[in-house]
Scaffold this motif. Sequence first.
Motif, PDB file in Angstrom:
ATOM      1  N   MET A 175       0.945  -1.074  -0.038  1.00  0.00           N
ATOM      2  CA  MET A 175       0.070   0.161   0.052  1.00  0.00           C
ATOM      3  C   MET A 175       0.873   1.134   0.023  1.00  0.00           C
ATOM      4  SD  MET A 175      -3.059   1.051   0.076  1.00  0.00           S
ATOM      5  CE  MET A 175      -3.878   2.494   0.259  1.00  0.00           C
ATOM      6  N   TRP A 176       1.847   1.477   0.956  1.00  0.00           N
ATOM      7  CA  TRP A 176       2.796   2.380   1.074  1.00  0.00           C
ATOM      8  C   TRP A 176       3.386   2.792  -0.576  1.00  0.00           C
ATOM      9  CZ3 TRP A 176       8.121   1.928  -0.065  1.00  0.00           C
ATOM     10  CH2 TRP A 176       8.463   0.310  -0.143  1.00  0.00           C
ATOM     11  N   LEU A 177       3.624   1.749  -1.205  1.00  0.00           N
ATOM     12  CA  LEU A 177       4.411   1.700  -2.530  1.00  0.00           C
ATOM     13  C   LEU A 177       3.552   2.494  -3.330  1.00  0.00           C
ATOM     14  CD1 LEU A 177       6.893   0.793  -4.104  1.00  0.00           C
ATOM     15  CD2 LEU A 177       5.513  -1.185  -4.758  1.00  0.00           C
ATOM     16  N   LEU A 178       1.949   2.289  -3.342  1.00  0.00           N
ATOM     17  CA  LEU A 178       1.231   2.975  -4.391  1.00  0.00           C
ATOM     18  C   LEU A 178       1.154   4.486  -3.871  1.00  0.00           C
ATOM     19  CD1 LEU A 178      -1.802   0.452  -4.424  1.00  0.00           C
ATOM     20  CD2 LEU A 178      -0.024   1.120  -6.440  1.00  0.00           C
ATOM     21  N   ILE A 179       1.192   4.791  -2.607  1.00  0.00           N
ATOM     22  CA  ILE A 179       1.147   6.207  -2.046  1.00  0.00           C
ATOM     23  C   ILE A 179       2.391   6.769  -2.691  1.00  0.00           C
ATOM     24  CG2 ILE A 179       1.248   7.691  -0.072  1.00  0.00           C
ATOM     25  CD1 ILE A 179      -0.392   5.245   1.406  1.00  0.00           C
ATOM     26  N   VAL A 180       3.410   6.260  -2.788  1.00  0.00           N
ATOM     27  CA  VAL A 180       4.778   6.860  -3.305  1.00  0.00           C
ATOM     28  C   VAL A 180       4.697   6.815  -4.741  1.00  0.00           C
ATOM     29  CG1 VAL A 180       7.256   6.738  -3.365  1.00  0.00           C
ATOM     30  CG2 VAL A 180       5.937   6.303  -1.219  1.00  0.00           C
ATOM     31  N   ILE A 181       4.359   5.947  -5.321  1.00  0.00           N
ATOM     32  CA  ILE A 181       4.416   5.858  -6.899  1.00  0.00           C
ATOM     33  C   ILE A 181       3.482   6.279  -7.696  1.00  0.00           C
ATOM     34  CG2 ILE A 181       4.374   4.199  -8.624  1.00  0.00           C
ATOM     35  CD1 ILE A 181       6.076   2.183  -7.110  1.00  0.00           C
ATOM     36  N   ILE A 182       2.390   6.452  -7.274  1.00  0.00           N
ATOM     37  CA  ILE A 182       1.047   6.845  -8.102  1.00  0.00           C
ATOM     38  C   ILE A 182       1.641   8.680  -8.377  1.00  0.00           C
ATOM     39  CG2 ILE A 182      -1.200   7.379  -8.429  1.00  0.00           C
ATOM     40  CD1 ILE A 182      -0.517   4.587  -8.985  1.00  0.00           C
ATOM     41  N   PRO A 183       1.588   9.208  -7.097  1.00  0.00           N
ATOM     42  CA  PRO A 183       1.615  10.604  -7.499  1.00  0.00           C
ATOM     43  C   PRO A 183       3.101  11.051  -8.107  1.00  0.00           C
ATOM     44  CG  PRO A 183       1.310  10.330  -4.976  1.00  0.00           C
ATOM     45  CD  PRO A 183       1.438   8.883  -5.789  1.00  0.00           C
ATOM     46  N   LEU A 184       4.006  10.201  -8.101  1.00  0.00           N
ATOM     47  CA  LEU A 184       5.327  10.492  -8.948  1.00  0.00           C
ATOM     48  C   LEU A 184       4.932  10.152 -10.372  1.00  0.00           C
ATOM     49  CD1 LEU A 184       8.406  10.580  -8.897  1.00  0.00           C
ATOM     50  CD2 LEU A 184       8.687   8.287  -8.570  1.00  0.00           C
ATOM     51  N   LEU A 185       4.293   8.907 -10.676  1.00  0.00           N
ATOM     52  CA  LEU A 185       3.920   8.722 -12.066  1.00  0.00           C
ATOM     53  C   LEU A 185       3.113   9.883 -12.607  1.00  0.00           C
ATOM     54  CD1 LEU A 185       3.413   5.023 -12.186  1.00  0.00           C
ATOM     55  CD2 LEU A 185       5.403   6.374 -12.988  1.00  0.00           C
ATOM     56  N   VAL A 186       2.148  10.253 -11.865  1.00  0.00           N
ATOM     57  CA  VAL A 186       1.289  11.365 -12.470  1.00  0.00           C
ATOM     58  C   VAL A 186       2.151  12.607 -12.510  1.00  0.00           C
ATOM     59  CG1 VAL A 186      -0.610  13.071 -11.856  1.00  0.00           C
ATOM     60  CG2 VAL A 186      -0.693  10.631 -11.275  1.00  0.00           C
ATOM     61  N   TRP A 187       3.122  12.802 -11.786  1.00  0.00           N
ATOM     62  CA  TRP A 187       3.967  14.304 -12.369  1.00  0.00           C
ATOM     63  C   TRP A 187       4.902  13.874 -13.269  1.00  0.00           C
ATOM     64  CZ3 TRP A 187       9.267  14.616 -11.863  1.00  0.00           C
ATOM     65  CH2 TRP A 187       9.791  15.992 -12.136  1.00  0.00           C
ATOM     66  N   LEU A 188       5.357  12.782 -13.479  1.00  0.00           N
ATOM     67  CA  LEU A 188       6.075  12.309 -14.577  1.00  0.00           C
ATOM     68  C   LEU A 188       5.386  12.273 -15.708  1.00  0.00           C
ATOM     69  CD1 LEU A 188       8.410   9.682 -13.237  1.00  0.00           C
ATOM     70  CD2 LEU A 188       9.109  11.849 -13.801  1.00  0.00           C
ATOM     71  N   ASP A 189       4.143  11.786 -15.764  1.00  0.00           N
ATOM     72  CA  ASP A 189       3.461  11.772 -16.899  1.00  0.00           C
ATOM     73  C   ASP A 189       3.012  13.260 -17.467  1.00  0.00           C
ATOM     74  OD1 ASP A 189       2.914   9.012 -17.198  1.00  0.00           O
ATOM     75  OD2 ASP A 189       1.165   8.949 -16.032  1.00  0.00           O
ATOM     76  N   LEU A 190       2.897  14.274 -16.703  1.00  0.00           N
ATOM     77  CA  LEU A 190       2.587  15.461 -16.954  1.00  0.00           C
ATOM     78  C   LEU A 190       3.627  16.138 -17.864  1.00  0.00           C
ATOM     79  CD1 LEU A 190       0.380  16.889 -14.059  1.00  0.00           C
ATOM     80  CD2 LEU A 190      -0.558  16.103 -16.277  1.00  0.00           C
ATOM     81  N   ARG A 191       4.811  15.910 -17.216  1.00  0.00           N
ATOM     82  CA  ARG A 191       6.063  16.406 -17.932  1.00  0.00           C
ATOM     83  C   ARG A 191       6.080  15.672 -19.291  1.00  0.00           C
ATOM     84  NH1 ARG A 191       5.504  20.136 -14.922  1.00  0.00           N
ATOM     85  NH2 ARG A 191       6.622  19.998 -12.792  1.00  0.00           N
ATOM     86  N   LEU A 192       6.080  14.331 -19.191  1.00  0.00           N
ATOM     87  CA  LEU A 192       6.196  13.540 -20.600  1.00  0.00           C
ATOM     88  C   LEU A 192       5.186  13.873 -21.492  1.00  0.00           C
ATOM     89  CD1 LEU A 192       8.139  11.619 -21.786  1.00  0.00           C
ATOM     90  CD2 LEU A 192       6.527   9.746 -20.980  1.00  0.00           C
ATOM     91  N   PHE A 193       4.066  14.395 -21.418  1.00  0.00           N
ATOM     92  CA  PHE A 193       2.959  14.462 -22.101  1.00  0.00           C
ATOM     93  C   PHE A 193       3.308  16.069 -22.616  1.00  0.00           C
ATOM     94  CE2 PHE A 193      -0.407  12.045 -19.734  1.00  0.00           C
ATOM     95  CZ  PHE A 193       0.149  10.710 -20.139  1.00  0.00           C
TER      96      PHE A 193
END
Length: 88
Positions: free
Chosen positions: A1-19
Motif C-alpha cells: 500500500m505504501w508503495l502505491l502512495i509513493v509511486i502513483i503521485p510520482l507517475l502522475v507528475w512524470l506523466d504530465l512532464r512527458l505529455f
Amino acid sequence: MWLLIVIIPLLVWLDLRLFKIYFNFFFEDADDFSESVKYSFIPDLFSLFRGEYIKDRLAEFKLGMFIFLCIITIILEVSMVKGLLSLF
C-alpha cells in the motif's frame, strides 16, 4: 500500500512532464493543437473540396499520434506498477 502512495503521485507528475514533451514535439503551440482538433471533426470530404485535404490529414495524424503516445505511456506504467505490486 505504501508503495502505491509513493509511486502513483510520482507517475502522475512524470506523466504530465512527458505529455508536455509529446505536445511540444507534435504541435508548435496551442493554436496548432486547436487546429488539429478542429480538423479532426471536419469530414475529409469537406476538406478536399476546400483544398485543405493534405493539411487536414497531417493535423489528424499529429493529434492521433499524440493521443496514441499518451495512452501507450499510461499502459506501460500500469503494467510496470502491476509488476512491482506482484513482487510484494
